[in-house]
Write a protein that holds these residues in place. Structure first.
Motif, PDB file in Angstrom:
ATOM      1  N   UNK A 109       0.861  -1.198   0.000  1.00  0.00           N
ATOM      2  CA  UNK A 109       0.000   0.000   0.000  1.00  0.00           C
ATOM      3  C   UNK A 109       0.893   1.242   0.000  1.00  0.00           C
ATOM      4  N   UNK A 110       0.496   2.187  -0.801  1.00  0.00           N
ATOM      5  CA  UNK A 110       1.227   3.458  -0.829  1.00  0.00           C
ATOM      6  C   UNK A 110       0.323   4.546  -0.249  1.00  0.00           C
ATOM      7  N   UNK A 111       0.766   5.119   0.857  1.00  0.00           N
ATOM      8  CA  UNK A 111      -0.034   6.123   1.563  1.00  0.00           C
ATOM      9  C   UNK A 111       0.707   7.463   1.629  1.00  0.00           C
ATOM     10  N   UNK A 112      -0.069   8.545   1.653  1.00  0.00           N
ATOM     11  CA  UNK A 112       0.515   9.890   1.808  1.00  0.00           C
ATOM     12  C   UNK A 112      -0.361  10.706   2.743  1.00  0.00           C
ATOM     13  N   UNK A 113       0.296  11.251   3.769  1.00  0.00           N
ATOM     14  CA  UNK A 113      -0.392  12.082   4.751  1.00  0.00           C
ATOM     15  C   UNK A 113      -0.246  13.549   4.337  1.00  0.00           C
ATOM     16  N   UNK A 114      -1.359  14.245   4.279  1.00  0.00           N
ATOM     17  CA  UNK A 114      -1.344  15.650   3.861  1.00  0.00           C
ATOM     18  C   UNK A 114      -2.128  16.494   4.865  1.00  0.00           C
ATOM     19  N   UNK A 115      -1.942  17.789   4.791  1.00  0.00           N
ATOM     20  CA  UNK A 115      -2.671  18.710   5.665  1.00  0.00           C
ATOM     21  C   UNK A 115      -3.752  19.454   4.903  1.00  0.00           C
ATOM     22  N   UNK A 116      -4.657  20.074   5.633  1.00  0.00           N
ATOM     23  CA  UNK A 116      -5.704  20.879   5.007  1.00  0.00           C
ATOM     24  C   UNK A 116      -5.094  22.151   4.414  1.00  0.00           C
ATOM     25  N   UNK A 117      -5.672  22.629   3.326  1.00  0.00           N
ATOM     26  CA  UNK A 117      -5.210  23.893   2.758  1.00  0.00           C
ATOM     27  C   UNK A 117      -5.703  25.043   3.632  1.00  0.00           C
ATOM     28  N   UNK A 118      -4.945  26.074   3.690  1.00  0.00           N
ATOM     29  CA  UNK A 118      -5.317  27.240   4.485  1.00  0.00           C
ATOM     30  C   UNK A 118      -6.137  28.222   3.646  1.00  0.00           C
ATOM     31  N   UNK A 119      -6.759  29.157   4.331  1.00  0.00           N
ATOM     32  CA  UNK A 119      -7.543  30.186   3.656  1.00  0.00           C
ATOM     33  C   UNK A 119      -6.615  31.027   2.776  1.00  0.00           C
ATOM     34  N   UNK A 120      -6.933  31.171   1.495  1.00  0.00           N
ATOM     35  CA  UNK A 120      -6.028  31.916   0.610  1.00  0.00           C
ATOM     36  C   UNK A 120      -6.138  33.427   0.818  1.00  0.00           C
ATOM     37  N   UNK A 121      -5.117  34.139   0.398  1.00  0.00           N
ATOM     38  CA  UNK A 121      -5.119  35.593   0.384  1.00  0.00           C
ATOM     39  C   UNK A 121      -4.910  36.067  -1.053  1.00  0.00           C
ATOM     40  N   UNK A 122      -5.513  37.211  -1.365  1.00  0.00           N
ATOM     41  CA  UNK A 122      -5.449  37.742  -2.724  1.00  0.00           C
ATOM     42  C   UNK A 122      -4.823  39.132  -2.682  1.00  0.00           C
ATOM     43  N   UNK A 123      -3.827  39.343  -3.518  1.00  0.00           N
ATOM     44  CA  UNK A 123      -3.193  40.650  -3.647  1.00  0.00           C
ATOM     45  C   UNK A 123      -3.370  41.149  -5.074  1.00  0.00           C
ATOM     46  N   UNK A 124      -3.339  42.471  -5.206  1.00  0.00           N
ATOM     47  CA  UNK A 124      -3.575  43.096  -6.512  1.00  0.00           C
ATOM     48  C   UNK A 124      -2.413  44.007  -6.862  1.00  0.00           C
ATOM     49  N   UNK A 145      -0.904  29.360   2.555  1.00  0.00           N
ATOM     50  CA  UNK A 145       0.241  28.974   3.367  1.00  0.00           C
ATOM     51  C   UNK A 145       0.801  27.644   2.879  1.00  0.00           C
ATOM     52  N   UNK A 146       2.100  27.617   2.730  1.00  0.00           N
ATOM     53  CA  UNK A 146       2.738  26.410   2.190  1.00  0.00           C
ATOM     54  C   UNK A 146       2.736  25.280   3.226  1.00  0.00           C
ATOM     55  N   UNK A 147       2.645  24.059   2.732  1.00  0.00           N
ATOM     56  CA  UNK A 147       2.668  22.861   3.577  1.00  0.00           C
ATOM     57  C   UNK A 147       3.613  21.840   2.941  1.00  0.00           C
ATOM     58  N   UNK A 148       3.756  20.695   3.610  1.00  0.00           N
ATOM     59  CA  UNK A 148       4.622  19.647   3.060  1.00  0.00           C
ATOM     60  C   UNK A 148       4.043  19.044   1.793  1.00  0.00           C
ATOM     61  N   UNK A 149       2.749  19.194   1.638  1.00  0.00           N
ATOM     62  CA  UNK A 149       2.110  18.650   0.443  1.00  0.00           C
ATOM     63  C   UNK A 149       1.831  19.757  -0.579  1.00  0.00           C
ATOM     64  N   UNK A 150       2.769  20.716  -0.692  1.00  0.00           N
ATOM     65  CA  UNK A 150       2.587  21.856  -1.578  1.00  0.00           C
ATOM     66  C   UNK A 150       2.372  21.432  -3.020  1.00  0.00           C
ATOM     67  N   UNK A 151       3.018  20.354  -3.420  1.00  0.00           N
ATOM     68  CA  UNK A 151       2.908  19.913  -4.812  1.00  0.00           C
ATOM     69  C   UNK A 151       1.489  19.458  -5.169  1.00  0.00           C
ATOM     70  N   UNK A 152       0.683  19.137  -4.151  1.00  0.00           N
ATOM     71  CA  UNK A 152      -0.688  18.680  -4.403  1.00  0.00           C
ATOM     72  C   UNK A 152      -1.696  19.823  -4.429  1.00  0.00           C
ATOM     73  N   UNK A 153      -1.250  21.034  -4.062  1.00  0.00           N
ATOM     74  CA  UNK A 153      -2.160  22.175  -3.993  1.00  0.00           C
ATOM     75  C   UNK A 153      -2.389  22.733  -5.392  1.00  0.00           C
TER      76      UNK A 153
END
Length: 337
Positions: A109-124, A145-153
């Motif tokens: 089995x191949x498993x990956x633990x990830x975190x929830x994405x944070x609320x985004x911010x928008x700049x102009x 906000x960056x996490x260890x699972x940034x590549x999945x965002x």
């Protein structure tokens, strides 16, 4: 010997399959369950994580190893593995070796633990339009906000009924465009968050609109004019805002000076009248009345005592008239009969 090669071949084939398959995702802090499907109950069970022993059952007792102690539980009948409070370190390949007298089982089995994405911010970022363009534009940037699972965002924009992938979005500004709402969505395989942005908010982020700038300048000029006016008034006329009495105003004008002069003359005449008894018996010359008439102390049919009394009354009346004239009251005075 044949069984040995068969086992090696199975392990190699399964390893190639597991590294080529899509991993199963679990949110950090949750519990995951690994349940193999076997036709017979195994006598021996061994679970490994990234090649290292995780939990082992030899048919009599169970041993849990390493970081999984107090978090891993094993079902001795089905070989199901449960791990609670998963961590990022639990990501990897899980391998099961189970056997009995008749069968050998192996699962990967191949498993990956990830975190929830944070609320985004928008700049102009506002950039002025070129001469050949219809108007100014802005670039919206969505970030989380960056996490260890940034590549999945993944990022995507919803603007004007269109879906645009990516973190950046170029929008027009001005007129009806300023009220348009743009939505950024951030997601990974197990969670998502959204944030909205109104185009007119670019003016407060990247700069100020022309109307707002003009309004600010006008307000500043008005305030500056009032302050300078107050300072000038205080320097030029010290009592600019102080209450001034009628007498003070008259003293500051030619008319006021003339009144002062007249008051002085009337005062001297008043003193002469008051000293009429000391004139050596001579009758004082009475000053003319406002009508050009003269008061005479000699009245017909008056005795000497009455005459003295009458003269004293005339003096008092004349003093009263002089005082009225000295205060500016030039009302007509009737001539005594």
């Amino acid at each position: 010997m044949a069984r040995y090669f068969l086992t090696c071949w199975c392990v190699l084939t399964c390893s190639l399959q597991v590294f080529g398959q899509t991993p199963s995702y679990f949110l950090i802090g949750q519990t995951f369950h690994l349940k193999p499907i076997m036709s017979e109950q195994p006598d021996k069970i061994l679970w490994k994580h990234n090649g290292k022993k995780l939990v082992e059952f030899n048919g009599k007792e169970e041993h849990v190893y390493g970081q999984h102690q107090h978090r891993a539980t094993l079902d001795w009948i089905t070989a199901e593995l449960n791990i609670t409070h998963v961590r990022y370190e639990d990501t990897g390949v899980y391998e099961l070796d189970a056997s009995n007298s008749n069968m050998v089982y192996q699962f990967f089995y191949r498993l990956q633990v990830i975190g929830k994405v944070s609320k985004p911010t928008i700049t102009c970022t506002v950039r002025k339009g070129d001469s050949d363009e219809s108007g100014p534009e802005a670039t919206l940037t969505c970030s989380a906000e960056s996490t260890r699972s940034e590549s999945l965002v993944k990022y995507e924009w919803q603007s004007g009924g269109n879906v645009v992938p990516g973190q950046k979005l170029t929008i027009p500004l001005g007129d009806e465009h300023d009220n348009q709402i743009h939505t950024c969505r951030v997601n990974n395989p197990l969670s998502n968050e959204v944030e909205t942005f109104t185009a007119r908010s670019c003016y407060s982020d990247g700069g100020l609109s022309v109307g707002l700038v003009v309004g600010i300048v006008v307000v500043v000029l008005i305030i500056l004019s009032v302050v300078l006016g107050i300072l000038f008034c205080k320097r030029a006329r010290k009592g600019c805002f102080a209450k001034t009495s009628k007498g003070d105003v008259e003293k500051q004008t030619p008319r006021g000076k003339e009144q002062d002069k007249k008051k002085k003359i009337f005062h001297e005449e008043n003193l002469k009248l008051l000293t009429v008894g000391d004139s050596g018996g001579k009758k004082p010359k009475w000053p003319p009345s406002p009508l050009g008439q003269f008061y005479s102390p000699d009245l017909p049919n008056v005795t000497s005592g009455e005459k003295s009394h009458t003269e004293e009354g005339h003096v008092k009346r004349r003093v009263s008239e002089i005082e009225k004239q000295s205060t500016g009251d030039f009302s007509l005075v009737s001539t005594p009969a």
